[in-house]
Motif scaffolding. Sequence first.
Motif, PDB file in Angstrom:
ATOM      1  N   PHE A  23       0.814  -1.212   0.000  1.00  0.00           N
ATOM      2  CA  PHE A  23       0.000   0.000   0.000  1.00  0.00           C
ATOM      3  C   PHE A  23       0.852   1.269   0.000  1.00  0.00           C
ATOM      4  O   PHE A  23       0.671   2.157  -0.823  1.00  0.00           O
ATOM      5  N   LYS A  24       1.773   1.359   0.951  1.00  0.00           N
ATOM      6  CA  LYS A  24       2.577   2.572   1.092  1.00  0.00           C
ATOM      7  C   LYS A  24       3.412   2.831  -0.155  1.00  0.00           C
ATOM      8  O   LYS A  24       3.485   3.957  -0.650  1.00  0.00           O
ATOM      9  N   LYS A  25       4.019   1.775  -0.679  1.00  0.00           N
ATOM     10  CA  LYS A  25       4.877   1.920  -1.855  1.00  0.00           C
ATOM     11  C   LYS A  25       4.059   2.380  -3.061  1.00  0.00           C
ATOM     12  O   LYS A  25       4.468   3.296  -3.791  1.00  0.00           O
ATOM     13  N   LEU A  26       2.897   1.784  -3.268  1.00  0.00           N
ATOM     14  CA  LEU A  26       2.067   2.130  -4.416  1.00  0.00           C
ATOM     15  C   LEU A  26       1.522   3.549  -4.306  1.00  0.00           C
ATOM     16  O   LEU A  26       1.439   4.277  -5.291  1.00  0.00           O
ATOM     17  N   LYS A  27       1.161   3.970  -3.091  1.00  0.00           N
ATOM     18  CA  LYS A  27       0.667   5.329  -2.903  1.00  0.00           C
ATOM     19  C   LYS A  27       1.774   6.353  -3.145  1.00  0.00           C
ATOM     20  O   LYS A  27       1.523   7.443  -3.675  1.00  0.00           O
ATOM     21  N   LYS A  28       2.998   6.009  -2.754  1.00  0.00           N
ATOM     22  CA  LYS A  28       4.125   6.907  -2.998  1.00  0.00           C
ATOM     23  C   LYS A  28       4.356   7.082  -4.502  1.00  0.00           C
ATOM     24  O   LYS A  28       4.684   8.167  -4.976  1.00  0.00           O
ATOM     25  N   ILE A  29       4.184   5.983  -5.258  1.00  0.00           N
ATOM     26  CA  ILE A  29       4.338   6.061  -6.713  1.00  0.00           C
ATOM     27  C   ILE A  29       3.306   7.008  -7.303  1.00  0.00           C
ATOM     28  O   ILE A  29       3.605   7.851  -8.157  1.00  0.00           O
ATOM     29  N   LEU A  30       2.060   6.909  -6.832  1.00  0.00           N
ATOM     30  CA  LEU A  30       0.990   7.759  -7.335  1.00  0.00           C
ATOM     31  C   LEU A  30       1.236   9.232  -6.982  1.00  0.00           C
ATOM     32  O   LEU A  30       1.006  10.124  -7.796  1.00  0.00           O
ATOM     33  N   LYS A  31       1.704   9.486  -5.759  1.00  0.00           N
ATOM     34  CA  LYS A  31       1.999  10.858  -5.354  1.00  0.00           C
ATOM     35  C   LYS A  31       3.140  11.435  -6.186  1.00  0.00           C
ATOM     36  O   LYS A  31       3.102  12.605  -6.598  1.00  0.00           O
ATOM     37  N   LYS A  32       4.159  10.627  -6.425  1.00  0.00           N
ATOM     38  CA  LYS A  32       5.301  11.087  -7.229  1.00  0.00           C
ATOM     39  C   LYS A  32       4.856  11.406  -8.657  1.00  0.00           C
ATOM     40  O   LYS A  32       5.272  12.402  -9.255  1.00  0.00           O
ATOM     41  N   CYS A  33       3.962  10.569  -9.184  1.00  0.00           N
ATOM     42  CA  CYS A  33       3.447  10.789 -10.533  1.00  0.00           C
ATOM     43  C   CYS A  33       2.771  12.143 -10.628  1.00  0.00           C
ATOM     44  O   CYS A  33       3.044  12.932 -11.531  1.00  0.00           O
TER      45      CYS A  33
END
Length: 324
Positions: A23-33
Amino acid sequence: MKFCKKYQEYMEGQQRKLPAVGFKKLKKILKKCRRDFHSQNNVNRTLDLQPCPHQCSVCDGTFFPSLLKEMSDVVGFFNERAQKLLELHLASGIRRYYFWFKGKLQGNHVALTQEGKELVNYALINAIAMRKILKKYDKIHYSKQGQAFKSQAQSMHIEILQSPWLCELMAFHINLRETKAKSKTKLAFFEGCSLAFNDGKPSLTCELFDSVKIDIDLTCSICLDTVFDPVALSCGHIFCYMCSCSAASVTIVDGLKSAQPKAKCPLCRQGRVYEGAVHLEELCILLSRNCHEYWEERLQTERSERVRQTKEHWESQCRAFMGV
């Protein structure tokens, strides 16, 4: 409590490390995007709600591949563990002694029931996690790519709710509950699963978390009757064994494994779904107990048809051998 935190606490509470959705890793990817897209385009506040491009190197190159791997790991682990558990439960005779000799029968019915319950919990909470993160993707990007990815995962047979072993585990718990109720033996049963009848049509239901309820229709879409000797194809759809053989253009002697790759599921039209078909033995036991009269009647009809097909098969084999 937010689901992300609830999910992390659940996974951390397991006795061993299990495959999970990051969850945390995927959300970080979305925020970075989102951050990189806005910074590159130097947008102002009026453009803050713009989605990232349809072809996004961050999302397409990192988010979806990561999620795809995690979904594959989760469903692979679940299928393997569920299959082993049910093999132990259904083992009998020489096979049971073989498992005992190999050291696999270390637990009793209580241990098997508890492990089955934990596996159903694991399947449902991971199904919610995958749905939540894809919903988050669509919310951030104002798109339907998350839902499209979900459809892609289903076509790749890595959607955990379409796993035939989930259906078998549900039937497993109901069978144990009915058996122990007759013997008046008390066990810590999983009460979330039940067999329901609506206008005489059976279905399996399971509701464990507030946001997920599984309802599996047990009517064969080919003969339009309650599934008899049920099998689940790789796409998750359930049919009578003889009906599925007919749909795959194979005989009951050759079996579903001999179906051509181009043979498709009668419902979803997916190909290559017969080679991984699973015979649902626990579900077969459950339906034979709760639909006794229908089962006996269908058994007689199927028996004569099986004899006819078997006779025709061997006659054709003999003719081929004799060169007639």
